[in-house]
Motif scaffolding. Structure first.
Motif, PDB file in Angstrom:
ATOM      1  N   ALA A   2       0.837  -1.193   0.000  1.00  0.00           N
ATOM      2  CA  ALA A   2       0.000   0.000   0.000  1.00  0.00           C
ATOM      3  C   ALA A   2       0.874   1.246   0.000  1.00  0.00           C
ATOM      4  CB  ALA A   2      -0.901  -0.006   1.224  1.00  0.00           C
ATOM      5  N   THR A   4       0.815   5.625  -0.420  1.00  0.00           N
ATOM      6  CA  THR A   4       0.041   6.863  -0.434  1.00  0.00           C
ATOM      7  C   THR A   4       1.001   8.020  -0.614  1.00  0.00           C
ATOM      8  OG1 THR A   4      -1.648   5.959   1.048  1.00  0.00           O
ATOM      9  CG2 THR A   4      -1.516   8.352   0.863  1.00  0.00           C
ATOM     10  N   ALA A  47      -0.230   4.376  -5.275  1.00  0.00           N
ATOM     11  CA  ALA A  47      -1.575   3.854  -5.496  1.00  0.00           C
ATOM     12  C   ALA A  47      -2.636   4.891  -5.160  1.00  0.00           C
ATOM     13  CB  ALA A  47      -1.777   2.595  -4.650  1.00  0.00           C
ATOM     14  N   THR A  48      -2.382   5.675  -4.112  1.00  0.00           N
ATOM     15  CA  THR A  48      -3.312   6.716  -3.679  1.00  0.00           C
ATOM     16  C   THR A  48      -2.578   8.040  -3.631  1.00  0.00           C
ATOM     17  OG1 THR A  48      -4.543   5.126  -2.330  1.00  0.00           O
ATOM     18  CG2 THR A  48      -4.865   7.466  -1.836  1.00  0.00           C
ATOM     19  N   VAL A  49      -3.179   9.084  -4.162  1.00  0.00           N
ATOM     20  CA  VAL A  49      -2.580  10.418  -4.150  1.00  0.00           C
ATOM     21  C   VAL A  49      -3.542  11.374  -3.449  1.00  0.00           C
ATOM     22  CG1 VAL A  49      -1.723  12.345  -5.520  1.00  0.00           C
ATOM     23  CG2 VAL A  49      -1.316   9.995  -6.283  1.00  0.00           C
ATOM     24  N   THR A  50      -3.017  12.094  -2.439  1.00  0.00           N
ATOM     25  CA  THR A  50      -3.803  13.082  -1.711  1.00  0.00           C
ATOM     26  C   THR A  50      -3.187  14.449  -1.910  1.00  0.00           C
ATOM     27  OG1 THR A  50      -4.481  11.471  -0.025  1.00  0.00           O
ATOM     28  CG2 THR A  50      -4.648  13.806   0.560  1.00  0.00           C
TER      29      THR A  50
END
Length: 396
Positions: A2, A4, A47-50
């Motif tokens: 995972a 981020t 996988a995740t972009v904030t």
């Protein structure tokens, strides 16, 4: 795996050894750890972009001194103190009585709520103490309960001599059977070395017992006047001496000497005793603020902590501690942030895990609803916590 990416960070304060402040930054989190730090334009895929829209980011606060395990409050005592009565350690007995009346479920819920309040204001690592039990069964109960709810647990059976007890006999109980009973649950042993609490000889017995069991120690010292707290903390290689409102030249020399082999720019060498300042407590008790500026100028690392407790500092807001340190203790913003993050971790011996934003450390991050960290002191009293990441997970 995972991953981020936190990107479009307006200002990233790393609190690493080089005290980097990165503009237009990004941080990559892999599972629970920080995997990459740099300019947003150079950021790797995730996988995740904030997108943080220009907000400031700093390490999660490390609160190295609190007393969360209690029932009731002491608002009447506070009102009396504000009306001119002086603070004395004896008020602890009021909290002890209230705490004993709570069931395990009630006490657990109270502590969990207080811990969550602190987390929502950016405190991602928190120490707390026993010390409102002051008898065998209660201290064991508080140690077992606290172990499940906080990151670092400290045994403070030597908080106050219970009413109608012999001080030396109670000290023997704390240093003997009580310590033996809680040892498996705790990370530190602490003692309130102060007038109205434990004298030098009694404090020494408690610290010696901890040393014999290879449990690191802390000392409440020099809060209400000059005393032997700093001397004992340095003698027993305690991780910290906390309060430090009243210091003599010999105290400065002892603390500075404990760090003589420490290289602050690389954070290597033999560690010494951190001086922990508790500004919210100082304001509530109307004691002179701890001499944080003078301690830093003498080469002594200082930590800032909340001292959250019902009698003298009923707040877990580390933002407030940082703002007070800047506005009233003459610390720079960078010094105050380091004291509330890395130096707090140093006071707990967890500086290799948390307290700064560095590759390989736990991803504990405090996102401010502000473009730069200076707003912590520039806008005192405002709720500036936008979001909080603890071990890579968004918890607020």
């Amino acid at each position: 795996m995972a991953t981020t990416l936190l990107t479009n960070i307006g200002q990233l304060t790393t609190v690493d050894a080089s005290s980097r402040v990165v503009e237009n930054a990004a941080v990559l989190i892999e599972n629970e750890q920080i995997a990459w730090i740099g300019c947003a334009s150079d950021a790797p895929q995730a996988a995740t972009v904030t997108d943080l829209s220009g907000k400031a980011v700093l390490p999660g606060w490390v609160d190295s001194h609190s007393h969360l395990i209690f029932g009731g409050d002491r608002a009447e005592e506070f009102v009396a103190r504000m009306a001119g009565e002086s603070y004395a350690a004896g008020g602890i007995a009021v909290t002890t009585a209230a705490t004993r009346n709570l069931s395990n479920e009630q006490l657990t819920n109270l502590v969990a709520t207080r811990r969550h309040e602190a987390l929502r204001m950016g405190t991602t690592w928190m120490e707390t103490k026993t010390g409102y039990g002051l008898e065998m069964a209660e201290e064991i109960r508080h140690a077992q309960l606290g172990r499940r709810l906080v990151d670092t647990l400290t045994f403070l059976g030597a908080h106050l001599v219970p009413a109608n007890s012999n001080a030396d006999e109670y000290t023997d109980l704390v240093a003997g059977q009580m310590l033996e009973a809680v040892a498996e649950h705790i990370d530190f042993v602490d003692v309130f070395c102060e007038r109205g609490a434990f004298n030098e000889e009694q404090s020494r017995r408690v610290l010696h017992a901890a040393q014999q069991k290879n449990i690191p120690s802390k000392v409440h010292g020099n809060q209400l006047g000059h005393g032997p707290g700093v001397k004992l903390a340095v003698e027993f290689h305690s991780h910290s001496v906390d309060h430090v409102n009243y210091l003599e030249n010999s105290d400065f020399q002892a603390l500075a000497g404990s760090w003589s082999n420490w290289e602050s720019t690389s954070r290597t060498g033999k560690r010494g005793t951190v001086a922990t300042c508790l500004p919210a407590c100082d304001l509530s008790t109307r004691q002179p603020l701890a001499p944080g500026r003078e301690l830093l100028d003498a080469g002594i690392p200082i930590a800032l902590a909340s001292n959250c407790n019902p009698g003298t500092s009923y707040t877990s807001n580390m933002n407030f501690a940082v703002a007070t340190a800047v506005l009233q203790m003459n610390l720079t913003l960078a010094e105050a942030i380091e004291a509330a993050t890395y130096s707090g971790a140093l006071a707990l011996g967890v500086q290799d895990q948390v307290g700064s934003i560095e590759v390989g450390k736990r991803a504990d991050l405090h996102v401010l609803d502000a473009p730069v960290a200076a707003h912590l002191a520039y806008r005192p009293g405002m709720n500036l916590t936008h979001s909080v990441y603890r071990a890579g997970q968004l918890v607020r």
